[in-house]
Write an enzyme that holds these catalytic residues in place. Structure first.
Site, short mmCIF file in Angstrom:
data_model
loop_
_atom_site.label_atom_id
_atom_site.label_comp_id
_atom_site.label_asym_id
_atom_site.label_seq_id
_atom_site.Cartn_x
_atom_site.Cartn_y
_atom_site.Cartn_z
N LYS A 190 -41.37 -101.09 45.43
CA LYS A 190 -42.67 -101.53 45.05
C LYS A 190 -42.91 -103.05 45.37
O LYS A 190 -44.00 -103.32 45.91
CB LYS A 190 -43.22 -101.10 43.83
CG LYS A 190 -42.84 -99.55 43.67
CD LYS A 190 -43.16 -99.05 42.30
CE LYS A 190 -42.24 -99.59 41.06
NZ LYS A 190 -40.90 -98.97 41.07
N ARG A 196 -47.25 -96.40 33.84
CA ARG A 196 -45.70 -95.60 33.85
C ARG A 196 -46.00 -94.51 32.86
O ARG A 196 -44.85 -93.85 32.79
CB ARG A 196 -44.79 -96.69 33.36
CG ARG A 196 -43.70 -97.26 34.50
CD ARG A 196 -42.97 -98.38 33.83
NE ARG A 196 -41.81 -98.22 34.54
CZ ARG A 196 -41.30 -99.54 35.71
NH1 ARG A 196 -42.40 -100.30 35.94
NH2 ARG A 196 -40.33 -99.65 36.02
N ARG A 249 -29.19 -105.30 44.35
CA ARG A 249 -30.11 -106.15 43.77
C ARG A 249 -29.73 -107.00 42.44
O ARG A 249 -29.77 -108.25 42.50
CB ARG A 249 -31.35 -105.56 43.52
CG ARG A 249 -32.69 -106.61 42.94
CD ARG A 249 -33.94 -105.94 42.88
NE ARG A 249 -34.08 -105.18 41.76
CZ ARG A 249 -35.34 -104.39 41.64
NH1 ARG A 249 -36.20 -104.20 42.42
NH2 ARG A 249 -35.28 -103.54 40.49
N ARG A 301 -32.83 -95.83 33.57
CA ARG A 301 -34.01 -96.12 33.93
C ARG A 301 -34.64 -95.02 35.08
O ARG A 301 -35.78 -94.65 34.99
CB ARG A 301 -34.30 -97.53 34.82
CG ARG A 301 -34.43 -98.68 33.78
CD ARG A 301 -33.80 -100.16 34.52
NE ARG A 301 -34.38 -100.45 35.65
CZ ARG A 301 -34.07 -101.27 36.53
NH1 ARG A 301 -32.67 -101.43 36.42
NH2 ARG A 301 -34.61 -101.45 37.50
N ARG A 328 -30.63 -109.83 38.26
CA ARG A 328 -31.61 -109.13 37.11
C ARG A 328 -30.69 -108.29 36.30
O ARG A 328 -30.07 -107.45 36.54
CB ARG A 328 -32.70 -108.34 37.96
CG ARG A 328 -34.05 -108.64 37.56
CD ARG A 328 -34.92 -107.86 38.42
NE ARG A 328 -35.22 -106.70 37.56
CZ ARG A 328 -36.06 -105.69 38.07
NH1 ARG A 328 -37.01 -106.01 39.02
NH2 ARG A 328 -36.15 -104.25 37.44
P1 ADP Z 1 -38.08 -101.43 38.36
O1 ADP Z 1 -39.21 -100.83 39.04
O2 ADP Z 1 -37.00 -101.65 39.34
O3 ADP Z 1 -37.69 -100.67 37.18
P2 ADP Z 1 -39.94 -103.30 37.02
O4 ADP Z 1 -39.83 -104.96 37.14
O5 ADP Z 1 -41.23 -102.53 37.37
O6 ADP Z 1 -38.68 -102.75 37.62
O7 ADP Z 1 -39.80 -103.01 35.42
C1 ADP Z 1 -38.64 -103.40 34.85
C2 ADP Z 1 -38.46 -103.00 33.28
O8 ADP Z 1 -39.94 -103.76 32.68
C3 ADP Z 1 -38.78 -101.56 33.08
O9 ADP Z 1 -37.40 -100.90 32.99
C4 ADP Z 1 -39.33 -101.17 31.75
O10 ADP Z 1 -38.62 -101.66 30.60
C5 ADP Z 1 -40.44 -102.56 31.93
N1 ADP Z 1 -41.91 -102.28 32.40
C6 ADP Z 1 -42.47 -102.60 33.49
N2 ADP Z 1 -43.57 -102.04 33.71
C7 ADP Z 1 -43.91 -101.36 32.56
C8 ADP Z 1 -44.83 -100.42 32.15
N3 ADP Z 1 -45.92 -100.20 32.95
N4 ADP Z 1 -44.61 -99.87 31.05
C9 ADP Z 1 -43.75 -100.06 30.14
N5 ADP Z 1 -42.56 -100.86 30.68
C10 ADP Z 1 -42.68 -101.38 31.85
#
Ligand code: ADP
Length: 192
Positions: free
Chosen positions: A14, A89, A128, A146, A134
Protein backbone atom coordinates in the site's frame (compact mmCIF):
# COMPACT_ATOMS: atom_id res chain seq x y z
CA UNK A 1 -12.63 14.85 -5.66
CA UNK A 2 -10.99 11.50 -6.11
CA UNK A 3 -10.94 9.73 -2.74
CA UNK A 4 -9.41 6.29 -2.75
CA UNK A 5 -9.18 3.71 0.01
CA UNK A 6 -6.10 1.61 -0.73
CA UNK A 7 -6.76 -1.62 1.09
CA UNK A 8 -4.86 -4.83 1.73
CA UNK A 9 -3.08 -6.89 4.36
CA UNK A 10 0.20 -5.85 6.00
CA UNK A 11 2.93 -6.06 3.38
CA UNK A 12 0.56 -5.83 0.40
CA UNK A 13 2.39 -2.79 -0.97
CA UNK A 14 0.00 0.00 0.00
CA UNK A 15 2.76 2.47 0.91
CA UNK A 16 4.77 1.81 -2.25
CA UNK A 17 1.78 2.18 -4.54
CA UNK A 18 0.42 5.21 -2.65
CA UNK A 19 3.63 7.10 -3.34
CA UNK A 20 3.20 6.51 -7.08
CA UNK A 21 -0.53 7.22 -7.12
CA UNK A 22 -0.33 10.56 -5.30
CA UNK A 23 2.17 11.77 -7.85
CA UNK A 24 0.14 10.72 -10.87
CA UNK A 25 -3.26 11.88 -9.61
CA UNK A 26 -2.14 14.79 -7.41
CA UNK A 27 -3.67 13.38 -4.25
CA UNK A 28 -2.83 13.80 -0.58
CA UNK A 29 -1.49 10.64 1.07
CA UNK A 30 -2.94 9.84 4.49
CA UNK A 31 -1.25 6.81 6.04
CA UNK A 32 -2.25 6.17 9.64
CA UNK A 33 0.79 3.90 10.08
CA UNK A 34 3.12 6.68 8.89
CA UNK A 35 1.44 9.24 11.16
CA UNK A 36 1.77 6.92 14.16
CA UNK A 37 5.45 6.31 13.35
CA UNK A 38 6.07 10.07 13.04
CA UNK A 39 4.51 10.51 16.48
CA UNK A 40 6.66 7.75 17.93
CA UNK A 41 9.74 9.39 16.47
CA UNK A 42 8.68 12.79 17.81
CA UNK A 43 8.12 11.36 21.28
CA UNK A 44 4.52 12.60 21.53
CA UNK A 45 1.93 11.24 23.92
CA UNK A 46 0.02 9.80 20.97
CA UNK A 47 3.21 8.08 19.82
CA UNK A 48 3.72 6.41 23.19
CA UNK A 49 0.14 5.18 23.20
CA UNK A 50 0.28 3.95 19.58
CA UNK A 51 3.58 2.16 20.12
CA UNK A 52 2.15 0.05 22.93
CA UNK A 53 -0.36 -1.42 20.46
CA UNK A 54 1.81 -1.49 17.33
CA UNK A 55 4.60 -3.45 19.03
CA UNK A 56 2.06 -6.17 19.84
CA UNK A 57 0.62 -6.25 16.33
CA UNK A 58 -2.70 -4.90 17.67
CA UNK A 59 -4.80 -2.08 16.29
CA UNK A 60 -4.63 1.31 17.94
CA UNK A 61 -8.11 2.05 19.40
CA UNK A 62 -10.64 3.45 16.93
CA UNK A 63 -11.38 6.66 18.78
CA UNK A 64 -7.74 7.77 18.84
CA UNK A 65 -7.12 6.70 15.25
CA UNK A 66 -10.21 8.40 13.84
CA UNK A 67 -9.53 11.68 15.63
CA UNK A 68 -5.95 11.69 14.41
CA UNK A 69 -6.90 10.89 10.81
CA UNK A 70 -9.49 13.67 10.71
CA UNK A 71 -7.15 16.29 12.08
CA UNK A 72 -4.49 15.21 9.56
CA UNK A 73 -6.97 15.46 6.66
CA UNK A 74 -7.98 18.92 7.86
CA UNK A 75 -4.39 20.06 7.32
CA UNK A 76 -4.97 19.83 3.54
CA UNK A 77 -8.34 21.53 3.03
CA UNK A 78 -7.61 22.28 -0.64
CA UNK A 79 -6.76 18.70 -1.60
CA UNK A 80 -8.07 17.42 -4.94
CA UNK A 81 -8.50 14.09 -3.25
CA UNK A 82 -7.01 11.70 -0.73
CA UNK A 83 -5.50 8.27 -0.67
CA UNK A 84 -6.35 6.55 2.58
CA UNK A 85 -3.62 4.00 3.27
CA UNK A 86 -4.03 1.69 6.26
CA UNK A 87 -7.32 3.36 7.12
CA UNK A 88 -10.13 2.38 7.63
CA UNK A 89 -9.09 -0.84 9.35
CA UNK A 90 -12.38 -1.52 11.16
CA UNK A 91 -16.03 -1.07 10.14
CA UNK A 92 -16.33 1.66 12.81
CA UNK A 93 -13.49 3.56 11.15
CA UNK A 94 -15.17 3.14 7.75
CA UNK A 95 -18.42 4.60 9.08
CA UNK A 96 -16.59 7.50 10.71
CA UNK A 97 -14.77 8.20 7.45
CA UNK A 98 -18.04 8.29 5.50
CA UNK A 99 -19.49 10.76 7.99
CA UNK A 100 -16.37 12.89 7.95
CA UNK A 101 -16.32 13.09 4.15
CA UNK A 102 -20.06 13.74 3.99
CA UNK A 103 -19.54 16.73 6.29
CA UNK A 104 -17.18 18.06 3.59
CA UNK A 105 -19.71 17.30 0.84
CA UNK A 106 -17.60 14.53 -0.62
CA UNK A 107 -17.33 10.74 -0.36
CA UNK A 108 -15.14 7.72 -1.07
CA UNK A 109 -14.86 7.18 -4.81
CA UNK A 110 -13.56 3.62 -4.65
CA UNK A 111 -11.73 1.00 -2.64
CA UNK A 112 -8.79 -0.66 -4.38
CA UNK A 113 -7.81 -3.85 -2.57
CA UNK A 114 -4.35 -5.32 -3.16
CA UNK A 115 -4.53 -9.11 -3.02
CA UNK A 116 -1.42 -11.02 -1.93
CA UNK A 117 -1.10 -14.53 -0.49
CA UNK A 118 -0.11 -14.98 3.13
CA UNK A 119 3.25 -16.69 2.45
CA UNK A 120 4.33 -13.86 0.18
CA UNK A 121 3.26 -11.26 2.79
CA UNK A 122 5.37 -12.89 5.48
CA UNK A 123 8.39 -12.98 3.18
CA UNK A 124 8.01 -9.30 2.27
CA UNK A 125 7.54 -8.20 5.89
CA UNK A 126 10.59 -10.07 7.17
CA UNK A 127 12.63 -8.55 4.36
CA UNK A 128 11.37 -5.08 5.24
CA UNK A 129 12.21 -5.74 8.88
CA UNK A 130 15.76 -6.57 7.90
CA UNK A 131 16.15 -3.57 5.57
CA UNK A 132 14.23 -0.83 7.36
CA UNK A 133 14.43 -2.06 10.94
CA UNK A 134 10.71 -1.41 11.42
CA UNK A 135 10.10 -2.90 14.86
CA UNK A 136 6.83 -4.64 13.98
CA UNK A 137 8.41 -6.35 10.95
CA UNK A 138 11.16 -8.16 12.83
CA UNK A 139 9.39 -10.70 15.03
CA UNK A 140 7.54 -13.48 13.14
CA UNK A 141 5.02 -13.75 15.99
CA UNK A 142 4.10 -10.06 15.66
CA UNK A 143 3.80 -10.43 11.88
CA UNK A 144 1.47 -13.40 12.33
CA UNK A 145 -0.58 -11.44 14.84
CA UNK A 146 -0.98 -8.54 12.38
CA UNK A 147 -2.12 -10.90 9.65
CA UNK A 148 -4.62 -12.51 12.05
CA UNK A 149 -5.90 -9.10 13.15
CA UNK A 150 -6.28 -8.19 9.49
CA UNK A 151 -8.38 -11.30 8.79
CA UNK A 152 -10.55 -10.89 11.88
CA UNK A 153 -10.97 -7.15 12.30
CA UNK A 154 -10.08 -5.51 9.00
CA UNK A 155 -11.45 -7.80 6.29
CA UNK A 156 -15.07 -6.87 7.16
CA UNK A 157 -14.22 -3.38 5.88
CA UNK A 158 -14.13 -4.91 2.42
CA UNK A 159 -17.79 -5.99 2.77
CA UNK A 160 -18.64 -2.48 3.85
CA UNK A 161 -17.43 -1.04 0.53
CA UNK A 162 -18.67 -4.00 -1.48
CA UNK A 163 -22.17 -3.22 -0.19
CA UNK A 164 -21.74 0.28 -1.63
CA UNK A 165 -20.48 -1.14 -4.93
CA UNK A 166 -17.14 0.57 -4.48
CA UNK A 167 -14.84 -2.42 -4.21
CA UNK A 168 -12.24 -3.48 -6.81
CA UNK A 169 -9.73 -6.27 -6.17
CA UNK A 170 -6.27 -5.87 -7.71
CA UNK A 171 -3.67 -8.61 -8.03
CA UNK A 172 -0.85 -7.42 -5.76
CA UNK A 173 1.96 -9.61 -7.08
CA UNK A 174 4.31 -8.96 -10.01
CA UNK A 175 6.55 -5.96 -10.50
CA UNK A 176 5.82 -2.63 -8.80
CA UNK A 177 5.11 -1.07 -12.19
CA UNK A 178 2.78 -3.87 -13.25
CA UNK A 179 0.75 -3.47 -10.08
CA UNK A 180 0.73 0.30 -10.51
CA UNK A 181 -0.63 -0.08 -14.04
CA UNK A 182 -3.43 -2.30 -12.77
CA UNK A 183 -4.36 0.30 -10.17
CA UNK A 184 -4.29 3.13 -12.70
CA UNK A 185 -6.44 1.14 -15.13
CA UNK A 186 -9.04 0.59 -12.42
CA UNK A 187 -9.06 4.30 -11.50
CA UNK A 188 -9.16 5.52 -15.08
CA UNK A 189 -11.99 3.19 -16.06
CA UNK A 190 -14.12 4.57 -13.26
CA UNK A 191 -13.19 8.22 -13.38
CA UNK A 192 -13.34 8.79 -17.14
P1 ADP B 1 1.16 -2.54 7.75
O1 ADP B 1 0.08 -2.30 6.73
O2 ADP B 1 2.39 -3.11 7.17
O3 ADP B 1 0.68 -3.30 8.96
P2 ADP B 1 0.95 0.18 8.77
O4 ADP B 1 2.05 1.15 8.74
O5 ADP B 1 -0.27 0.49 7.97
O6 ADP B 1 1.63 -1.16 8.31
O7 ADP B 1 0.46 -0.06 10.29
C1 ADP B 1 1.35 -0.36 11.33
C2 ADP B 1 0.60 -0.50 12.65
O8 ADP B 1 0.00 0.77 12.99
C3 ADP B 1 -0.58 -1.48 12.66
O9 ADP B 1 -0.15 -2.79 12.91
C4 ADP B 1 -1.44 -0.90 13.80
O10 ADP B 1 -0.92 -1.23 15.07
C5 ADP B 1 -1.26 0.60 13.63
N1 ADP B 1 -2.30 1.17 12.75
C6 ADP B 1 -2.12 1.70 11.51
N2 ADP B 1 -3.28 2.12 10.99
C7 ADP B 1 -4.25 1.84 11.90
C8 ADP B 1 -5.66 2.01 11.95
N3 ADP B 1 -6.33 2.55 10.92
N4 ADP B 1 -6.32 1.60 13.06
C9 ADP B 1 -5.67 1.06 14.09
N5 ADP B 1 -4.34 0.85 14.10
C10 ADP B 1 -3.62 1.24 13.04
Amino acid sequence: MLNIVLFGPPGAGKGTQSAKLIEKYQLVHLSTGDIFRANIKGGTELGTLAKSYMDQGQLVPDEVTIRMLESEADKSPDAQGYIFDGFPRTPAQAKALDQFLASKNTSITMMLALEVEEDELKKRLLLRGRDSGRADDVDPAVIQKRIDVYRNETEPVRDYYQAQDKYTGIKGTGSIDEIFERLCAAIDSLVK
